[in-house]
Enzyme design. Sequence first.
Site, PDB file in Angstrom:
ATOM      1  N   CYS A 333       0.833  -1.238   0.141  1.00 50.36           N
ATOM      2  CA  CYS A 333       0.031   0.012  -0.008  1.00 50.36           C
ATOM      3  C   CYS A 333       0.972   1.176   0.076  1.00 50.36           C
ATOM      4  CB  CYS A 333      -0.801  -0.204   1.268  1.00 50.36           C
ATOM      5  SG  CYS A 333      -1.850  -1.477   1.279  1.00 50.36           S
ATOM      6  N   ALA A 334       1.386   1.711  -1.207  1.00 45.67           N
ATOM      7  CA  ALA A 334       2.613   2.522  -1.333  1.00 45.67           C
ATOM      8  C   ALA A 334       2.385   3.810  -1.181  1.00 45.67           C
ATOM      9  CB  ALA A 334       3.312   1.878  -2.236  1.00 45.67           C
ATOM     10  N   ALA A 335       1.222   4.416  -1.898  1.00 45.04           N
ATOM     11  CA  ALA A 335       1.317   5.876  -2.498  1.00 45.04           C
ATOM     12  C   ALA A 335       0.975   6.533  -1.071  1.00 45.04           C
ATOM     13  CB  ALA A 335       0.109   5.908  -3.276  1.00 45.04           C
ATOM     14  N   PRO A 336       1.678   7.842  -0.981  1.00 41.80           N
ATOM     15  CA  PRO A 336       2.220   8.670  -1.997  1.00 41.80           C
ATOM     16  C   PRO A 336       3.804   8.115  -2.215  1.00 41.80           C
ATOM     17  CG  PRO A 336       1.929   9.933  -0.059  1.00 41.80           C
ATOM     18  CD  PRO A 336       1.161   8.461   0.223  1.00 41.80           C
ATOM     19  N   GLY A 337       4.235   7.224  -1.263  1.00 41.73           N
ATOM     20  CA  GLY A 337       5.416   6.743  -1.468  1.00 41.73           C
ATOM     21  C   GLY A 337       6.588   7.199  -0.546  1.00 41.73           C
ATOM     22  N   ASP A 357      -0.191   0.389  -5.609  1.00 44.07           N
ATOM     23  CA  ASP A 357      -1.322   1.053  -5.035  1.00 44.07           C
ATOM     24  C   ASP A 357      -2.330   1.009  -6.018  1.00 44.07           C
ATOM     25  OD1 ASP A 357      -1.470   3.428  -2.697  1.00 44.07           O
ATOM     26  OD2 ASP A 357      -3.028   3.431  -3.792  1.00 44.07           O
ATOM     27  N   ASP A 384      -4.307  -4.109  -7.078  1.00 46.77           N
ATOM     28  CA  ASP A 384      -4.847  -4.421  -5.736  1.00 46.77           C
ATOM     29  C   ASP A 384      -3.740  -5.356  -5.178  1.00 46.77           C
ATOM     30  OD1 ASP A 384      -6.092  -5.489  -3.601  1.00 46.77           O
ATOM     31  OD2 ASP A 384      -8.039  -5.308  -4.487  1.00 46.77           O
ATOM     32  N   ASP A 402       1.046  -0.812   4.817  1.00 48.62           N
ATOM     33  CA  ASP A 402       0.523   0.540   5.675  1.00 48.62           C
ATOM     34  C   ASP A 402      -0.800   0.767   5.032  1.00 48.62           C
ATOM     35  OD1 ASP A 402       1.071   2.683   7.238  1.00 48.62           O
ATOM     36  OD2 ASP A 402       1.970   3.900   5.394  1.00 48.62           O
ATOM     37  N   CYS A 450      -1.630   4.401  10.968  1.00 47.02           N
ATOM     38  CA  CYS A 450      -1.467   5.651  11.550  1.00 47.02           C
ATOM     39  C   CYS A 450      -3.089   5.829  12.327  1.00 47.02           C
ATOM     40  CB  CYS A 450      -1.332   6.924  10.842  1.00 47.02           C
ATOM     41  SG  CYS A 450      -2.538   6.938   9.561  1.00 47.02           S
TER      42      CYS A 450
HETATM   43  C1  LIG Z   1      -1.789   5.030   4.549  1.00 42.23           C
HETATM   44  S1  LIG Z   1      -1.793   5.006   2.807  1.00 42.23           S
HETATM   45  C2  LIG Z   1       0.110   4.580   2.489  1.00 42.23           C
HETATM   46  C3  LIG Z   1       1.126   5.520   2.625  1.00 42.23           C
HETATM   47  C4  LIG Z   1       2.316   5.163   2.267  1.00 42.23           C
HETATM   48  N1  LIG Z   1       2.784   3.804   2.827  1.00 42.23           N
HETATM   49  C5  LIG Z   1       3.251   6.127   2.666  1.00 42.23           C
HETATM   50  O1  LIG Z   1       4.092   5.908   3.495  1.00 42.23           O
HETATM   51  O2  LIG Z   1       3.482   7.242   1.620  1.00 42.23           O
HETATM   52  C6  LIG Z   1      -2.715   3.662   2.248  1.00 42.23           C
HETATM   53  C7  LIG Z   1      -2.569   3.697   0.814  1.00 42.23           C
HETATM   54  O3  LIG Z   1      -3.237   2.167   0.504  1.00 42.23           O
HETATM   55  C8  LIG Z   1      -3.647   2.171  -0.779  1.00 42.23           C
HETATM   56  N2  LIG Z   1      -4.710   0.859  -0.938  1.00 42.23           N
HETATM   57  C9  LIG Z   1      -5.766   0.835  -0.094  1.00 42.23           C
HETATM   58  N3  LIG Z   1      -6.281  -0.424  -0.325  1.00 42.23           N
HETATM   59  C10 LIG Z   1      -5.404  -1.175  -1.329  1.00 42.23           C
HETATM   60  C11 LIG Z   1      -5.125  -2.366  -1.758  1.00 42.23           C
HETATM   61  N4  LIG Z   1      -6.149  -3.501  -1.797  1.00 42.23           N
HETATM   62  N5  LIG Z   1      -4.243  -2.544  -2.601  1.00 42.23           N
HETATM   63  C12 LIG Z   1      -3.146  -1.724  -2.901  1.00 42.23           C
HETATM   64  N6  LIG Z   1      -3.296  -0.425  -2.224  1.00 42.23           N
HETATM   65  C13 LIG Z   1      -4.238  -0.130  -1.534  1.00 42.23           C
HETATM   66  C14 LIG Z   1      -4.601   3.457  -0.729  1.00 42.23           C
HETATM   67  O4  LIG Z   1      -4.885   3.841  -1.827  1.00 42.23           O
HETATM   68  C15 LIG Z   1      -3.503   4.468   0.064  1.00 42.23           C
HETATM   69  O5  LIG Z   1      -2.991   5.238  -1.001  1.00 42.23           O
END
Ligand SMILES: C[S@@+](CC[C@H](N)C(=O)[O-])C[C@H]1O[C@@H](n2cnc3c(N)ncnc32)[C@H](O)[C@@H]1O
Length: 563
Positions: A333-337, A357, A384, A402, A450
């Site tokens: 779950c990488a964005a914004p990265g 993401d 996903d 995350d 968080c």
């Molecule tokens: C808390 S943010 C991650 C923050 C990131 N780890 C950082 O440090 O910048 C959660 C992310 O998970 C993504 N997300 C939610 N469900 C997901 C899934 N099933 N597969 C991939 N990404 C997912 C969301 O779009 C969101 O960008």
Amino acid sequence: MERKNIRIGTWNVQTLRSEQKVLNLVEDVDSKRIDIMAIQETHYHGTGSEYLKTSEGKTYVLYYTGDEESSGGAMEFKEEDDNHEMNQLPMKDKRTGKKPHSIPVPRLFKLCSKILCRYENKEGSLKNMVYSAKYPHRDSMMALLSKTVDQGSVIKSALADSKILEKEPGFNPYLAQVLTAELLTKGCLQGDCKPIIVLRKYEDELLEHYRKNAKKMPPKKKKVLFPRYVRINTLVASADDVHNHLAEEGWILYSYKKESVTYDDYLDLVENLEGSTYMEDYHIPELLVFPPNTSFWKSEPYKENAIVLMDKASCLPVFLASIKPGYNIIDGCAAPGNKTSYMAATINNTGSITALDNNPERFKTLNKLVQQRGATCVSTLLEDFTKLDPDQYPDVRCIFLDPTCTGSGVGFHQDKISEQRVWDLSSFQSMVLKHALSFPSVKKVIYSTCSVMVEENEEVVKKALDMYQHQFKLGNIKKRLPGWKNFGSEDYSFSKKICKTNPDVDKCQGFFVAKFVRKEKSSEEMPNSSAQKEGEKRKEQFNEISDTFSSKKKKSKKEQPSS
Ligand SMILES: C[S@@+](CC[C@H](N)C(=O)[O-])C[C@H]1O[C@@H](n2cnc3c(N)ncnc32)[C@H](O)[C@@H]1O
């Protein structure tokens, strides 16, 4: 209806800065039975009022306003009232020979009352207002204002009880608060300006009220002001380069020896960090700590991506994972990265990071950010994570998760989050975590949120352990966090093996991290047939979880977890 005649007069007094002139004025007004007298050229500065008595004890009130350019006022007769006795002001200060209102209010009190007024009008934080201007004695101002605000409720109730602001019309209420704070700190008020003389008359009452009520008042919940954390992006510049640049920009590194400073001592240092001083974080070497609200928009290292603004809490998952150069990693779950780019820096762009993401908008940001920060070992996938086939990643060593959460650790009010939303997220988080644990070669899975809610943290970990305890245990995170105090909820047997941040203590956002580590006997060591069986079992478990999750989703028609 009876009509009352009102006698009005007007008088250019030239000045009232003489005791005799004031006495003449009040006697004259009285002898001519004037009800209201308009007065010009008092030569008084500021706005206020004072009670004056004739030789026969009749009371008049004089209202005045003025500055260097012009001054004037009005005087009116007041019906006899016992209270006026205490309102009578000395006509002349015995020590200086000056009229009290010609003695200026000390600058410290004047400036503090102005800032307090702006603070109460929500124009900014005390610290910002005090330190952003070129005031002399800023530390004394900060100390007095902090006391005024911290003791605000008891100071206001003491002033209200004494009725000083009603009995002394024109008394600036902010100045009254500041002077009362000074009185409470020092036990008495020094000075001969008019407001101090007036407040001194109420001194005993105010002190008595404070003594009786200070302890009864609930302590005001202090708003936590976090320091500004900055991570050195070692993919763009070395730590030395960054420190040198910062020195050129006027920053001074406060050095301390980690071996001889406890975590508590360090937290005290952070609490008192101010001006142009910064320091290194106690736990994370590449993390720098600056005073709250420090702005970096114009800083060269920031513009060049050599430093990245990233809260300590957000750095913890990567720091606690102990990843090494050459690792193959999935960031599910990488964005914004932010964490992805920190991982890339930690493994120095060796090995690989697959960053996923499923949100197209956020995915764009992810791509931009990893590119800007020089994270060349990252390949991104708009996908996903739960759809990723574990068998397609036989070399993955570490998975970071995350996932989307309530954000209750970063200021989203828990009472505004519906129970339904919490449970939806909790099921989703359980599903992604269990999916990560099903990757055959993975040695470490780092789960973080968080959020400060057990449903999203301890409960998710418990369910994952229930299913995977034959293969995974929780890793020891204490080793990397000397002095740490906050762990999981005591209701869970594994509480001491997970890490929580407490914003009040750790001076960073609320966060949760759990590190799953594969038990010694991994599936690779098993004979082929057992490994195969393991793989099949895993697939069954995965299908089972997906089914449960999708049927639950259909049943309750809940809102989709989003970021
Ligand atoms: C808390 S943010 C991650 C923050 C990131 N780890 C950082 O440090 O910048 C959660 C992310 O998970 C993504 N997300 C939610 N469900 C997901 C899934 N099933 N597969 C991939 N990404 C997912 C969301 O779009 C969101 O960008």
